[in-house]
Design an enzyme around this catalytic site. Structure first.
Site, PDB file in Angstrom:
ATOM      1  N   ASN A 161       0.853  -1.192   0.000  1.00  0.00           N
ATOM      2  CA  ASN A 161       0.000   0.000   0.000  1.00  0.00           C
ATOM      3  C   ASN A 161       0.886   1.237   0.000  1.00  0.00           C
ATOM      4  O   ASN A 161       2.105   1.134  -0.036  1.00  0.00           O
ATOM      5  CB  ASN A 161      -0.937  -0.024   1.215  1.00  0.00           C
ATOM      6  N   ALA A 220       1.752   1.047  11.697  1.00  0.00           N
ATOM      7  CA  ALA A 220       1.985   0.404  10.397  1.00  0.00           C
ATOM      8  C   ALA A 220       0.683   0.205   9.629  1.00  0.00           C
ATOM      9  O   ALA A 220      -0.365  -0.076  10.212  1.00  0.00           O
ATOM     10  CB  ALA A 220       2.665  -0.941  10.613  1.00  0.00           C
ATOM     11  N   LYS A 272       9.095 -17.148 -10.484  1.00  0.00           N
ATOM     12  CA  LYS A 272       8.357 -16.058 -11.117  1.00  0.00           C
ATOM     13  C   LYS A 272       7.200 -16.614 -11.956  1.00  0.00           C
ATOM     14  O   LYS A 272       7.399 -17.544 -12.750  1.00  0.00           O
ATOM     15  CB  LYS A 272       9.315 -15.266 -12.015  1.00  0.00           C
TER      16      LYS A 272
HETATM   17  N1  CTP Z   1      -3.405  -3.544  11.935  1.00  0.00           N
HETATM   18  C1  CTP Z   1      -2.642  -4.601  12.366  1.00  0.00           C
HETATM   19  N2  CTP Z   1      -2.625  -5.756  11.638  1.00  0.00           N
HETATM   20  C2  CTP Z   1      -3.352  -5.870  10.512  1.00  0.00           C
HETATM   21  C3  CTP Z   1      -4.144  -4.772  10.058  1.00  0.00           C
HETATM   22  C4  CTP Z   1      -4.145  -3.616  10.794  1.00  0.00           C
HETATM   23  O1  CTP Z   1      -1.975  -4.509  13.394  1.00  0.00           O
HETATM   24  N3  CTP Z   1      -3.312  -7.005   9.840  1.00  0.00           N
HETATM   25  C5  CTP Z   1      -3.436  -2.329  12.760  1.00  0.00           C
HETATM   26  C6  CTP Z   1      -2.825  -1.112  12.116  1.00  0.00           C
HETATM   27  O2  CTP Z   1      -1.444  -1.005  12.441  1.00  0.00           O
HETATM   28  C7  CTP Z   1      -3.636   0.002  12.725  1.00  0.00           C
HETATM   29  C8  CTP Z   1      -4.991  -0.619  12.956  1.00  0.00           C
HETATM   30  O3  CTP Z   1      -4.778  -2.022  12.966  1.00  0.00           O
HETATM   31  O4  CTP Z   1      -3.132   0.377  13.979  1.00  0.00           O
HETATM   32  C9  CTP Z   1      -6.043  -0.286  11.952  1.00  0.00           C
HETATM   33  O5  CTP Z   1      -5.573  -0.503  10.664  1.00  0.00           O
HETATM   34  P1  CTP Z   1      -6.515  -0.261   9.406  1.00  0.00           P
HETATM   35  O6  CTP Z   1      -5.777  -0.701   8.183  1.00  0.00           O
HETATM   36  O7  CTP Z   1      -7.080   1.114   9.452  1.00  0.00           O
HETATM   37  O8  CTP Z   1      -7.710  -1.214   9.719  1.00  0.00           O
HETATM   38  P2  CTP Z   1      -8.037  -2.671   9.280  1.00  0.00           P
HETATM   39  O9  CTP Z   1      -7.769  -3.599  10.397  1.00  0.00           O
HETATM   40  O10 CTP Z   1      -7.356  -2.969   8.009  1.00  0.00           O
HETATM   41  O11 CTP Z   1      -9.607  -2.598   9.123  1.00  0.00           O
HETATM   42  P3  CTP Z   1     -10.491  -2.240   7.828  1.00  0.00           P
HETATM   43  O12 CTP Z   1     -10.019  -3.162   6.749  1.00  0.00           O
HETATM   44  O13 CTP Z   1     -11.855  -2.500   8.316  1.00  0.00           O
HETATM   45  O14 CTP Z   1     -10.258  -0.793   7.560  1.00  0.00           O
END
Ligand code: CTP
Length: 413
Positions: free
Chosen positions: A225, A289, A303
């Protein structure tokens, strides 16, 4: 009390804009004292700057009268913020190397005040590896660097390197002046008087995750991302400045490691989870993160090749472990667990839902529909059980400083 800026004008064609900058700052009630380098005087006169600042304009290190009257240390001591605008490639290089061969560079080396640099130069000088190396060094040293604008340059070339317009510089200055003194991420060498405030996290272990993760599809491709890691790195730096022992688990980003931070580099979400578990126990964990939510169910050892059918092979995804939720439910859960929420819509409601779902104490929510990811500024909402605090847009290191202050408050309660 009104705020005071020490403005250092270095010698570039954009130096003329420093006059407008002074005018706008004074209109905001901000006092300005100016220092000019020798070459700046080729572009604007000390007289013009002196008329606008209504003050003496300083320039010569070896003017004994000035030294006796005020001294180069005293000059910066009286300021809340030092602003170098325009900052030429030359002065940035001197700052990065710690060279002090005139009044401007000497006071920049001698100061313990926050410093904002506003670079302006030819596009090729801006992109030159030496300049970019110096900028990376300055950022790692805690100096604010404002991104130059893109456009037509005085030399008729086009590109990045133009001094931002004075109103944009004023906005940046005002945001930095709003950062509480003592926890400013830039105050690398705090005054003795600030030491107590700066050490508010002494004896605490702070764990930070930062950056994106890379989830391999095959040996050459991966899912990721747009996270740049800037906000997480700024938080790790601010916590270290506040005296904490900081472990930062970082996904793949090329940012320099902030001073005093122990960095563990990882690639995937699974590696990040394992590094986080290894780093515990911690008093505070801040999960900044942008962990990739999914990974390929079947990482190819070789690959993947086109098969000539014109369609890509279908990619089956499976969900990654949710590090924040796992730590939130773990027996080793830190006393204060903070998550971030990157949202493009319904920011606060989504953040409230995440607070409960992930077992966090606070969620710092931001709207990433603009250019927050990769950008230098952030406007966040701090969502806690007590309610929602919305902070106006500010530089990411100012967000970091403010968050660290909140953390110190919470731990001392
Ligand atoms: N996070 C995490 N592990 C993951 C995904 C997210 O620890 N696999 C943590 C991120 O570091 C952040 C929080 O969860 O502190 C929210 O991340 P975000 O990407 O906004 O949320 P998601 O869990 O991906 O939820 P959604 O897909 O519903 O937005």
């Amino acid at each position: 009390m009104s705020k005071r800026i020490l403005l250092i004008v270095s010698g570039g064609i954009a130096a003329y804009k420093s006059l407008e900058l002074v005018r706008l700052l004074r209109r905001e009630g901000i006092a300005v004292r100016a220092v000019m380098t020798q070459s700046a005087k080729q572009f604007v006169t000390p007289l013009s700057l002196g008329v606008l600042t209504e003050d003496h304009v300083y320039g010569d290190m070896f003017d004994l009268k000035e030294e006796r009257e005020i001294g180069h240390i005293e000059l910066s001591r009286q300021a809340d913020l030092i602003v170098v605008a325009p900052a030429t490639a030359n002065i940035l290089a001197k700052m990065a190397a710690g060279i002090a061969d005139d009044l401007a560079s000497t006071l920049l080396l001698a100061t313990d005040k926050p410093v904002l640099t506003v670079p302006a130069m030819n596009v090729r000088m801006w992109h030159h590896k030496a300049t970019q190396r110096n900028l990376a060094q300055l950022r790692a040293d805690g100096i604010h660097v404002m991104e130059p604008d893109e456009g037509v340059m005085a030399c008729n070339e086009w590109g990045r390197g133009r001094l931002p317009e004075p109103p944009a510089i004023v906005a940046e200055i005002k945001a930095l002046l709003a950062v509480p003194r003592g926890l400013d991420p830039l105050a690398d060498q705090p005054d003795f008087a600030d030491e107590e405030r700066v050490s508010r996290l002494a004896g605490k272990h702070v764990l930070v995750t930062a950056g994106p993760t890379h989830e391999p599809i095959d040996p050459v491709r991966y899912i990721t991302n747009r996270s740049s890691g800037k906000q997480g790195f700024a938080i790790a730096a601010a916590a270290a400045r506040a005296g904490a022992r900081v472990t930062m688990v970082a996904g793949p980003v090329g940012l320099p490691t902030p001073t005093g931070v122990t960095r563990v580099d990882v690639e995937t979400a699974r590696e990040m989870l394992s590094a986080v578990e290894t780093a515990l126990p911690a008093d505070v964990a801040i999960m900044v993160a942008a962990v990739a939510d999914w990974r390929s169910a079947d990482e190819a050892p070789r690959k993947l090749k086109k098969d000539g059918a014109g369609a890509p092979a279908p990619l089956e995804l499976i969900e990654n472990p949710d590090i924040l939720a796992i730590i939130g439910a773990s027996p080793h859960r830190p006393g204060l667990l903070i998550g971030f929420a990157a949202e493009t819509n319904d920011v606060v409601p989504h953040a409230k839902a995440k607070l409960a779902k992930k077992g966090a104490d606070w969620i710092v929510a931001n709207d990433v529909s603009g250019d927050v990811m990769g950008g230098t500024h952030n406007a966040v909402h701090l969502v806690t059980a007590a309610g929602v605090e919305s902070w106006s847009e500010m530089p990411k290191d100012a967000v970091a400083a403010r968050l660290v202050e909140k953390i110190a408050d919470a731990l001392s309660e």
